[in-house]
Every structure is written in structure tokens, then in C-alpha cells.
Motif scaffolding. Structure first.
Motif, PDB file in Angstrom:
ATOM      1  N   THR A   8       0.805  -1.220   0.000  1.00  0.00           N
ATOM      2  CA  THR A   8       0.000   0.000   0.000  1.00  0.00           C
ATOM      3  C   THR A   8       0.839   1.273   0.000  1.00  0.00           C
ATOM      4  O   THR A   8       0.279   2.354  -0.062  1.00  0.00           O
ATOM      5  N   LYS A   9       2.147   1.148   0.062  1.00  0.00           N
ATOM      6  CA  LYS A   9       2.999   2.323   0.203  1.00  0.00           C
ATOM      7  C   LYS A   9       2.796   3.345  -0.913  1.00  0.00           C
ATOM      8  O   LYS A   9       2.691   4.536  -0.668  1.00  0.00           O
ATOM      9  N   HIS A  10       2.727   2.885  -2.130  1.00  0.00           N
ATOM     10  CA  HIS A  10       2.588   3.792  -3.270  1.00  0.00           C
ATOM     11  C   HIS A  10       1.204   3.658  -3.910  1.00  0.00           C
ATOM     12  O   HIS A  10       1.051   3.867  -5.111  1.00  0.00           O
ATOM     13  N   ALA A  11       0.218   3.325  -3.104  1.00  0.00           N
ATOM     14  CA  ALA A  11      -1.125   3.066  -3.626  1.00  0.00           C
ATOM     15  C   ALA A  11      -1.726   4.287  -4.307  1.00  0.00           C
ATOM     16  O   ALA A  11      -2.377   4.164  -5.345  1.00  0.00           O
ATOM     17  N   THR A  12      -1.519   5.466  -3.759  1.00  0.00           N
ATOM     18  CA  THR A  12      -2.093   6.681  -4.346  1.00  0.00           C
ATOM     19  C   THR A  12      -1.467   6.979  -5.703  1.00  0.00           C
ATOM     20  O   THR A  12      -2.174   7.301  -6.668  1.00  0.00           O
ATOM     21  N   ILE A  13      -0.160   6.831  -5.786  1.00  0.00           N
ATOM     22  CA  ILE A  13       0.529   7.071  -7.061  1.00  0.00           C
ATOM     23  C   ILE A  13       0.094   6.030  -8.091  1.00  0.00           C
ATOM     24  O   ILE A  13      -0.185   6.381  -9.245  1.00  0.00           O
ATOM     25  N   ARG A  14       0.010   4.772  -7.669  1.00  0.00           N
ATOM     26  CA  ARG A  14      -0.391   3.699  -8.586  1.00  0.00           C
ATOM     27  C   ARG A  14      -1.823   3.940  -9.090  1.00  0.00           C
ATOM     28  O   ARG A  14      -2.091   3.836 -10.281  1.00  0.00           O
ATOM     29  N   TYR A  15      -2.742   4.288  -8.176  1.00  0.00           N
ATOM     30  CA  TYR A  15      -4.131   4.535  -8.572  1.00  0.00           C
ATOM     31  C   TYR A  15      -4.222   5.717  -9.534  1.00  0.00           C
ATOM     32  O   TYR A  15      -4.915   5.643 -10.557  1.00  0.00           O
ATOM     33  N   THR A  16      -3.526   6.798  -9.222  1.00  0.00           N
ATOM     34  CA  THR A  16      -3.565   7.980 -10.076  1.00  0.00           C
ATOM     35  C   THR A  16      -3.017   7.678 -11.467  1.00  0.00           C
ATOM     36  O   THR A  16      -3.597   8.083 -12.481  1.00  0.00           O
ATOM     37  N   ALA A  17      -1.914   6.941 -11.522  1.00  0.00           N
ATOM     38  CA  ALA A  17      -1.326   6.577 -12.821  1.00  0.00           C
ATOM     39  C   ALA A  17      -2.272   5.693 -13.622  1.00  0.00           C
ATOM     40  O   ALA A  17      -2.444   5.889 -14.839  1.00  0.00           O
ATOM     41  N   MET A  18      -2.903   4.761 -12.946  1.00  0.00           N
ATOM     42  CA  MET A  18      -3.831   3.872 -13.649  1.00  0.00           C
ATOM     43  C   MET A  18      -5.073   4.637 -14.104  1.00  0.00           C
ATOM     44  O   MET A  18      -5.609   4.385 -15.189  1.00  0.00           O
ATOM     45  N   ARG A  19      -5.521   5.576 -13.298  1.00  0.00           N
ATOM     46  CA  ARG A  19      -6.680   6.396 -13.667  1.00  0.00           C
ATOM     47  C   ARG A  19      -6.353   7.237 -14.899  1.00  0.00           C
ATOM     48  O   ARG A  19      -7.167   7.346 -15.820  1.00  0.00           O
ATOM     49  N   MET A  75      -5.642   2.401  -1.823  1.00  0.00           N
ATOM     50  CA  MET A  75      -5.330   3.799  -1.571  1.00  0.00           C
ATOM     51  C   MET A  75      -6.082   4.288  -0.333  1.00  0.00           C
ATOM     52  O   MET A  75      -5.522   5.000   0.501  1.00  0.00           O
ATOM     53  N   SER A  76      -7.320   3.895  -0.195  1.00  0.00           N
ATOM     54  CA  SER A  76      -8.115   4.293   0.970  1.00  0.00           C
ATOM     55  C   SER A  76      -7.508   3.757   2.258  1.00  0.00           C
ATOM     56  O   SER A  76      -7.444   4.470   3.268  1.00  0.00           O
ATOM     57  N   VAL A  77      -7.058   2.513   2.226  1.00  0.00           N
ATOM     58  CA  VAL A  77      -6.418   1.913   3.402  1.00  0.00           C
ATOM     59  C   VAL A  77      -5.190   2.720   3.784  1.00  0.00           C
ATOM     60  O   VAL A  77      -4.966   3.035   4.959  1.00  0.00           O
ATOM     61  N   ARG A  78      -4.398   3.082   2.816  1.00  0.00           N
ATOM     62  CA  ARG A  78      -3.171   3.840   3.082  1.00  0.00           C
ATOM     63  C   ARG A  78      -3.484   5.225   3.659  1.00  0.00           C
ATOM     64  O   ARG A  78      -2.818   5.676   4.593  1.00  0.00           O
ATOM     65  N   ILE A  79      -4.494   5.872   3.132  1.00  0.00           N
ATOM     66  CA  ILE A  79      -4.868   7.197   3.643  1.00  0.00           C
ATOM     67  C   ILE A  79      -5.345   7.088   5.088  1.00  0.00           C
ATOM     68  O   ILE A  79      -4.956   7.897   5.940  1.00  0.00           O
ATOM     69  N   VAL A  80      -6.169   6.077   5.389  1.00  0.00           N
ATOM     70  CA  VAL A  80      -6.649   5.881   6.763  1.00  0.00           C
ATOM     71  C   VAL A  80      -5.474   5.607   7.698  1.00  0.00           C
ATOM     72  O   VAL A  80      -5.418   6.143   8.817  1.00  0.00           O
ATOM     73  N   GLU A  81      -4.513   4.800   7.245  1.00  0.00           N
ATOM     74  CA  GLU A  81      -3.330   4.518   8.069  1.00  0.00           C
ATOM     75  C   GLU A  81      -2.564   5.801   8.377  1.00  0.00           C
ATOM     76  O   GLU A  81      -2.142   6.024   9.511  1.00  0.00           O
ATOM     77  N   LYS A  82      -2.376   6.635   7.376  1.00  0.00           N
ATOM     78  CA  LYS A  82      -1.635   7.892   7.575  1.00  0.00           C
ATOM     79  C   LYS A  82      -2.374   8.817   8.535  1.00  0.00           C
ATOM     80  O   LYS A  82      -1.752   9.458   9.383  1.00  0.00           O
ATOM     81  N   VAL A  83      -3.694   8.899   8.408  1.00  0.00           N
ATOM     82  CA  VAL A  83      -4.481   9.750   9.305  1.00  0.00           C
ATOM     83  C   VAL A  83      -4.369   9.223  10.735  1.00  0.00           C
ATOM     84  O   VAL A  83      -4.191  10.000  11.685  1.00  0.00           O
ATOM     85  N   ASP A  84      -4.461   7.898  10.904  1.00  0.00           N
ATOM     86  CA  ASP A  84      -4.341   7.309  12.239  1.00  0.00           C
ATOM     87  C   ASP A  84      -2.965   7.563  12.843  1.00  0.00           C
ATOM     88  O   ASP A  84      -2.846   7.868  14.033  1.00  0.00           O
ATOM     89  N   GLU A  85      -1.916   7.453  12.026  1.00  0.00           N
ATOM     90  CA  GLU A  85      -0.557   7.729  12.509  1.00  0.00           C
ATOM     91  C   GLU A  85      -0.429   9.187  12.952  1.00  0.00           C
ATOM     92  O   GLU A  85       0.170   9.473  13.995  1.00  0.00           O
ATOM     93  N   THR A  86      -0.989  10.085  12.179  1.00  0.00           N
ATOM     94  CA  THR A  86      -0.923  11.508  12.516  1.00  0.00           C
ATOM     95  C   THR A  86      -1.688  11.798  13.801  1.00  0.00           C
ATOM     96  O   THR A  86      -1.205  12.536  14.673  1.00  0.00           O
ATOM     97  N   LYS A  87      -2.870  11.204  13.945  1.00  0.00           N
ATOM     98  CA  LYS A  87      -3.651  11.387  15.167  1.00  0.00           C
ATOM     99  C   LYS A  87      -2.895  10.869  16.384  1.00  0.00           C
ATOM    100  O   LYS A  87      -2.873  11.509  17.436  1.00  0.00           O
ATOM    101  N   ALA A  88      -2.271   9.700  16.256  1.00  0.00           N
ATOM    102  CA  ALA A  88      -1.516   9.118  17.372  1.00  0.00           C
ATOM    103  C   ALA A  88      -0.328  10.004  17.743  1.00  0.00           C
ATOM    104  O   ALA A  88      -0.040  10.215  18.925  1.00  0.00           O
ATOM    105  N   ARG A  89       0.354  10.533  16.733  1.00  0.00           N
ATOM    106  CA  ARG A  89       1.493  11.410  16.980  1.00  0.00           C
ATOM    107  C   ARG A  89       1.042  12.706  17.670  1.00  0.00           C
ATOM    108  O   ARG A  89       1.674  13.169  18.619  1.00  0.00           O
TER     109      ARG A  89
END
Length: 100
Positions: A8-19, A75-89
Motif C-alpha cells: 500500500t505504500k505507493h497506492a495513491t501514485i499507482r491509482y492515479t497513474a492507472m486512472r 489507496m483508501s487503506v493507506r490514507i486511513v493509516e496515515k491519518v491514524d498515525e498523525t492522530k496518534a502522533r
């Protein structure tokens, strides 16, 4: 880093490129159909390129929704993970300030 993180690390880039790829394929196919006069070359004063672009957007959107479901979910999973990490920090920083 787990295998889930790697997938999932590059999920946003992969999705955008495929789109963009789906859009480009639609644009090319519609351009050919307009050139062969299978589809109209525009409405009123609309230029040929703008007409093809509009049709490509209209066609590629539902195609992307169906064809790229797996990539969009990753991509959604990755975004949720990043938001959770930011909230925890932020919570950790808040607790640190409360102790000081």
C-alpha cells in the motif's frame, strides 16, 4: 515494514497513474472513432479536442470506478493509516505537553 505496508505504500501514485491510463485509452479510442466519423466531431462551436476530452472524461469515470476498485481500496487503506498515525502522533505530543 510488513508486506501490507509495501503493497500500500505507493497506492495513491499507482491509482492515479492507472486512472490517467484509463483516461488516455478512452481519449485515444474516442479520437479514433471521431476521426472515422463513427462519433460526431463536436456540438455547435465546440472544438474537436475539447469534445473528445469531454467524452473521454464521461466514459473513463465509470470505467475507472469498476476497473480500479482494488487500487482505490488500497489507496483508501493507506490514507486511513496515515491519518491514524498523525492522530496518534498528535495525541502523544499533547500528552507530552501535559506532563511538562
Amino acid at each position: 515494514m510488513s508486506t501490507h505496508d509495501v503493497s500500500t505504500k505507493h497506492a495513491t501514485i499507482r491509482y492515479t497513474a492507472m486512472r490517467l491510463g484509463v483516461f488516455a485509452a478512452c481519449f485515444g479510442a474516442i479520437w479514433i472513432l471521431v476521426s472515422l466519423r463513427v462519433l460526431p466531431s463536436g456540438l455547435g462551436g465546440v472544438s474537436n479536442v475539447m469534445w473528445v476530452m469531454l467524452l473521454a472524461i464521461v466514459v473513463s469515470a465509470p470505467l475507472s470506478f469498476v476497473l480500479l476498485r482494488k487500487q482505490r481500496d488500497a489507496m483508501s487503506v493507506r490514507i486511513v493509516e496515515k491519518v491514524d498515525e498523525t492522530k496518534a502522533r498528535m495525541e502523544a505530543n499533547r500528552r507530552q505537553e501535559d506532563l511538562a
